[in-house]
Design a protein around this motif. Structure first.
Motif, PDB file in Angstrom:
ATOM      1  N   ASN A   1       0.172  14.518   3.199  1.00 47.30           N
ATOM      2  CA  ASN A   1       0.571  15.369   2.190  1.00 47.30           C
ATOM      3  C   ASN A   1       2.177  15.647   2.393  1.00 47.30           C
ATOM      4  OD1 ASN A   1       0.786  17.238  -0.083  1.00 47.30           O
ATOM      5  ND2 ASN A   1      -0.662  18.888   0.903  1.00 47.30           N
ATOM      6  N   GLN A   2       2.823  15.640   1.220  1.00 49.08           N
ATOM      7  CA  GLN A   2       4.318  15.849   1.216  1.00 49.08           C
ATOM      8  C   GLN A   2       4.794  17.011   2.089  1.00 49.08           C
ATOM      9  OE1 GLN A   2       6.483  15.022  -2.074  1.00 49.08           O
ATOM     10  NE2 GLN A   2       8.178  14.704  -1.152  1.00 49.08           N
ATOM     11  N   ILE A   3       5.619  16.933   3.382  1.00 42.90           N
ATOM     12  CA  ILE A   3       5.981  18.223   4.096  1.00 42.90           C
ATOM     13  C   ILE A   3       7.040  18.995   3.392  1.00 42.90           C
ATOM     14  CG2 ILE A   3       6.438  19.102   6.455  1.00 42.90           C
ATOM     15  CD1 ILE A   3       4.901  16.537   7.331  1.00 42.90           C
ATOM     16  N   LYS A   4       7.090  19.989   3.351  1.00 43.01           N
ATOM     17  CA  LYS A   4       8.409  20.954   2.823  1.00 43.01           C
ATOM     18  C   LYS A   4       9.101  21.374   3.921  1.00 43.01           C
ATOM     19  CE  LYS A   4       9.570  24.905  -0.036  1.00 43.01           C
ATOM     20  NZ  LYS A   4       9.122  26.165  -0.711  1.00 43.01           N
TER      21      LYS A   4
ATOM     22  N   SER B   1       9.511  10.347  15.025  1.00 40.94           N
ATOM     23  CA  SER B   1       8.856  10.932  13.912  1.00 40.94           C
ATOM     24  C   SER B   1       9.735  12.049  13.478  1.00 40.94           C
ATOM     25  CB  SER B   1       7.264  11.093  14.238  1.00 40.94           C
ATOM     26  OG  SER B   1       6.501  10.247  14.484  1.00 40.94           O
ATOM     27  N   LEU B   2      10.071  12.118  12.337  1.00 42.98           N
ATOM     28  CA  LEU B   2      10.942  13.202  11.844  1.00 42.98           C
ATOM     29  C   LEU B   2      10.464  14.543  12.051  1.00 42.98           C
ATOM     30  CD1 LEU B   2      13.584  14.054  10.381  1.00 42.98           C
ATOM     31  CD2 LEU B   2      12.662  13.583   8.437  1.00 42.98           C
ATOM     32  N   PHE B   3       9.125  14.781  11.447  1.00 42.10           N
ATOM     33  CA  PHE B   3       8.666  16.231  11.542  1.00 42.10           C
ATOM     34  C   PHE B   3       7.804  16.524  12.655  1.00 42.10           C
ATOM     35  CE2 PHE B   3       8.929  15.374   6.761  1.00 42.10           C
ATOM     36  CZ  PHE B   3       9.777  16.401   6.493  1.00 42.10           C
ATOM     37  N   THR B   4       7.300  15.530  13.471  1.00 36.06           N
ATOM     38  CA  THR B   4       6.364  15.952  14.697  1.00 36.06           C
ATOM     39  C   THR B   4       6.987  15.520  16.014  1.00 36.06           C
ATOM     40  OG1 THR B   4       5.362  13.638  14.275  1.00 36.06           O
ATOM     41  CG2 THR B   4       4.320  15.552  13.270  1.00 36.06           C
ATOM     42  N   SER B   5       8.155  14.783  15.963  1.00 38.89           N
ATOM     43  CA  SER B   5       8.624  14.524  17.369  1.00 38.89           C
ATOM     44  C   SER B   5      10.147  14.945  17.464  1.00 38.89           C
ATOM     45  CB  SER B   5       8.995  12.909  17.627  1.00 38.89           C
ATOM     46  OG  SER B   5       7.653  12.460  17.824  1.00 38.89           O
TER      47      SER B   5
ATOM     48  N   MET C   1      11.231   2.210   9.660  1.00 34.92           N
ATOM     49  CA  MET C   1      10.026   2.293   8.649  1.00 34.92           C
ATOM     50  C   MET C   1       9.921   3.967   8.326  1.00 34.92           C
ATOM     51  SD  MET C   1       9.367  -0.921   8.482  1.00 34.92           S
ATOM     52  CE  MET C   1       7.867  -0.881   7.901  1.00 34.92           C
ATOM     53  N   THR C   2       9.258   3.982   7.166  1.00 41.43           N
ATOM     54  CA  THR C   2       8.815   5.262   6.877  1.00 41.43           C
ATOM     55  C   THR C   2       7.530   5.379   7.426  1.00 41.43           C
ATOM     56  OG1 THR C   2       7.631   4.372   4.961  1.00 41.43           O
ATOM     57  CG2 THR C   2      10.111   5.353   4.655  1.00 41.43           C
ATOM     58  N   GLN C   3       7.147   6.856   7.652  1.00 43.66           N
ATOM     59  CA  GLN C   3       5.668   6.788   8.514  1.00 43.66           C
ATOM     60  C   GLN C   3       4.800   7.633   7.421  1.00 43.66           C
ATOM     61  OE1 GLN C   3       6.286   9.210  11.997  1.00 43.66           O
ATOM     62  NE2 GLN C   3       4.307   9.254  12.675  1.00 43.66           N
ATOM     63  N   LYS C   4       3.549   7.043   7.244  1.00 43.83           N
ATOM     64  CA  LYS C   4       2.550   7.659   6.543  1.00 43.83           C
ATOM     65  C   LYS C   4       2.258   9.046   6.983  1.00 43.83           C
ATOM     66  CE  LYS C   4      -0.077   3.368   5.625  1.00 43.83           C
ATOM     67  NZ  LYS C   4      -1.204   2.636   5.848  1.00 43.83           N
ATOM     68  N   GLY C   5       2.161   9.991   5.778  1.00 42.57           N
ATOM     69  CA  GLY C   5       1.853  11.094   5.733  1.00 42.57           C
ATOM     70  C   GLY C   5       2.902  12.221   6.406  1.00 42.57           C
ATOM     71  N   GLU C   6       4.074  11.453   6.492  1.00 41.84           N
ATOM     72  CA  GLU C   6       5.376  12.124   6.942  1.00 41.84           C
ATOM     73  C   GLU C   6       6.543  12.022   6.073  1.00 41.84           C
ATOM     74  OE1 GLU C   6       6.664  12.926  10.835  1.00 41.84           O
ATOM     75  OE2 GLU C   6       4.589  12.648  11.980  1.00 41.84           O
ATOM     76  N   THR C   7       6.916  10.512   6.127  1.00 34.45           N
ATOM     77  CA  THR C   7       8.251  10.293   5.460  1.00 34.45           C
ATOM     78  C   THR C   7       7.978   9.117   4.453  1.00 34.45           C
ATOM     79  OG1 THR C   7       8.719   8.951   7.301  1.00 34.45           O
ATOM     80  CG2 THR C   7       9.376  10.959   7.321  1.00 34.45           C
ATOM     81  N   ASP C   8       6.800   9.204   3.679  1.00 40.81           N
ATOM     82  CA  ASP C   8       6.657   8.235   2.735  1.00 40.81           C
ATOM     83  C   ASP C   8       7.707   8.501   1.555  1.00 40.81           C
ATOM     84  OD1 ASP C   8       3.933   6.899   3.238  1.00 40.81           O
ATOM     85  OD2 ASP C   8       3.539   9.191   3.280  1.00 40.81           O
TER      86      ASP C   8
ATOM     87  N   ALA D   1      19.069   8.784   3.930  1.00 42.08           N
ATOM     88  CA  ALA D   1      19.783  10.182   3.590  1.00 42.08           C
ATOM     89  C   ALA D   1      18.765  11.288   3.415  1.00 42.08           C
ATOM     90  CB  ALA D   1      20.602  10.095   2.086  1.00 42.08           C
ATOM     91  N   ASP D   2      17.476  10.993   3.044  1.00 42.01           N
ATOM     92  CA  ASP D   2      16.463  12.022   2.939  1.00 42.01           C
ATOM     93  C   ASP D   2      16.314  12.503   4.591  1.00 42.01           C
ATOM     94  OD1 ASP D   2      15.881  11.937   0.352  1.00 42.01           O
ATOM     95  OD2 ASP D   2      14.705  10.412   0.423  1.00 42.01           O
ATOM     96  N   HIS D   3      16.154  11.608   5.235  1.00 39.19           N
ATOM     97  CA  HIS D   3      15.903  12.087   6.843  1.00 39.19           C
ATOM     98  C   HIS D   3      16.800  13.070   7.156  1.00 39.19           C
ATOM     99  CE1 HIS D   3      13.230   8.364   6.937  1.00 39.19           C
ATOM    100  NE2 HIS D   3      12.736   8.929   8.189  1.00 39.19           N
ATOM    101  N   VAL D   4      18.098  12.607   6.971  1.00 38.54           N
ATOM    102  CA  VAL D   4      19.493  13.447   7.156  1.00 38.54           C
ATOM    103  C   VAL D   4      19.278  14.727   6.577  1.00 38.54           C
ATOM    104  CG1 VAL D   4      21.822  13.609   7.304  1.00 38.54           C
ATOM    105  CG2 VAL D   4      20.768  11.578   8.120  1.00 38.54           C
ATOM    106  N   ARG D   5      18.959  14.827   5.510  1.00 38.43           N
ATOM    107  CA  ARG D   5      18.980  16.110   4.403  1.00 38.43           C
ATOM    108  C   ARG D   5      17.947  16.949   4.887  1.00 38.43           C
ATOM    109  NH1 ARG D   5      18.349  13.198  -0.108  1.00 38.43           N
ATOM    110  NH2 ARG D   5      20.508  12.990  -0.513  1.00 38.43           N
ATOM    111  N   VAL D   6      16.703  16.258   5.464  1.00 41.83           N
ATOM    112  CA  VAL D   6      15.674  17.250   6.045  1.00 41.83           C
ATOM    113  C   VAL D   6      16.047  17.909   7.357  1.00 41.83           C
ATOM    114  CG1 VAL D   6      13.344  17.297   6.931  1.00 41.83           C
ATOM    115  CG2 VAL D   6      13.802  16.310   4.901  1.00 41.83           C
TER     116      VAL D   6
END
Length: 327
Positions: free
Chosen positions: A155-158, A193-197, A225-232, A237-242
């Motif tokens: 699911n897309q993480i906010k 992993s952006l959201f989990t590491s 690479m993007t990660q399923k369930g995290e950064t699809d 720029a989205d990574h840095v923005r988050v």
């Protein structure tokens, strides 16, 4: 007296030890700050049954920075086969870390003692002295607890945040963690992993505040690479923005971006089932985030997967240190 530049690397997962092993032989003072919010695999089982900080990421970092002979490191990393029902799936190093944590009463002292035993080049600090729980709110408003649950939700993480064992009390990092960040010449986030590491570390209030206040250059190694369930479907720029949004201001000074195309027919998506597609580029978006962009061929293809080329990334980090000091 020669001052060794101080590099602090913050993260977890498989990317962190790769970069650390490349920095080990450089003339730098290394500090690894490691997430303690993992709840999957052997780490998760030990966490649930023995009530210890999950040891897996710490184990891999210890091996990456250890100057022990290969046989001793291999033994520390050895994982029992599934036929060994009682110990199935557990790495010997995880059991040793859990035992020493019990003996010393906390993970921080256990890791410092183990660092001496394993002849560690540098410093290894668990980001907190207690197991942390990762929490997420998704774009649809739903919420989940636990790293593995969050990733499996697809699911897309906010946003994400961490909680500790004490109710109504925010977790805190040890002062050694904060001091290392404040005294660093360079802070490196990732790869991982952006959201989990990465973010679980920065969501500890005094860690996030230190990263915002430090005079060190903050470098983000963007995932290939993007990660399923995290950064699809994420761009670089989205990574840095988050990252900037979670910290409440623009903290990323420099981002390393791989521009070497990943061959479409090379990746085995069954074997590497966590990844989705190559991260796309948005250089205008990166400029809007106010960061310097270093785009180069950082790609290493191996075992039908796409990874960062350790030596190229490490050389770029060292170049940035020299550039900053010569400014």
């Amino acid at each position: 007296m020669f001052h060794k530049p101080k590099i602090v690397i913050i993260g977890g997962g498989t990317g962190l030890p790769v970069i650390l092993s490349g920095l080990r032989d450089k003339s730098v003072d290394i500090t690894a700050i490691v997430t303690v919010a993992d709840d999957g695999g052997s780490s998760g089982i030990l966490r649930n049954y023995v009530n210890v900080v999950p040891p897996g990421d710490i184990r891999n970092v210890l091996v990456a920075l250890s100057e022990l002979p290969s046989i001793e490191k291999d033994l520390f990393q050895y994982r029992f086969k599934s036929a060994d029902k009682f110990l199935a799936g557990h790495a010997i190093g995880n059991l040793i870390i859990a035992a020493l944590q019990e003996m010393r009463g906390n993970i921080f002292d256990a890791v410092q003692e183990l660092s001496e035993l394993m002849r560690i080049h540098g410093h290894i600090f668990p980001v907190a002295n207690e197991p942390l729980t990762l929490n997420a709110e998704f774009m649809d408003g739903s919420k989940l607890k636990g790293e593995s649950e969050i990733t499996a939700a697809h699911n897309q993480i906010k946003r994400v945040w961490v909680t500790g064992g004490k109710e109504n009390q925010d977790p805190e990092a040890m002062h050694q963690v904060v001091d290392a960040i404040m005294n660093a010449d360079q802070i490196v986030l990732g790869p991982g992993s952006l959201f989990t590491s990465i973010l679980p570390n920065l969501m500890i209030k005094n860690v996030g505040e230190a990263v915002k206040k430090t005079k060190a250059e903050v470098v983000y190694i963007c995932n290939i690479m993007t990660q399923k369930g995290e950064t699809d479907h994420f761009t670089d720029a989205d990574h840095v923005r988050v990252l900037n949004r979670h910290l409440g201001e623009k903290v990323i000074d420099t981002v390393l971006v791989n521009i070497q195309p990943v061959p479409k027919d090379y990746i085995n998506f069954q074997e590497w089932n966590e990844i989705s597609q190559p991260v796309t580029h948005d250089f205008a978006g990166l400029r809007e985030q106010g960061c310097r962009v270093i785009s180069a061929n950082f790609l290493r293809l191996r075992d039908n997967g796409a990874f960062h080329d350790r030596d190229k990334v490490v050389n770029e980090l060292i170049n940035r240190l020299h550039d900053v000091h010569s400014d």
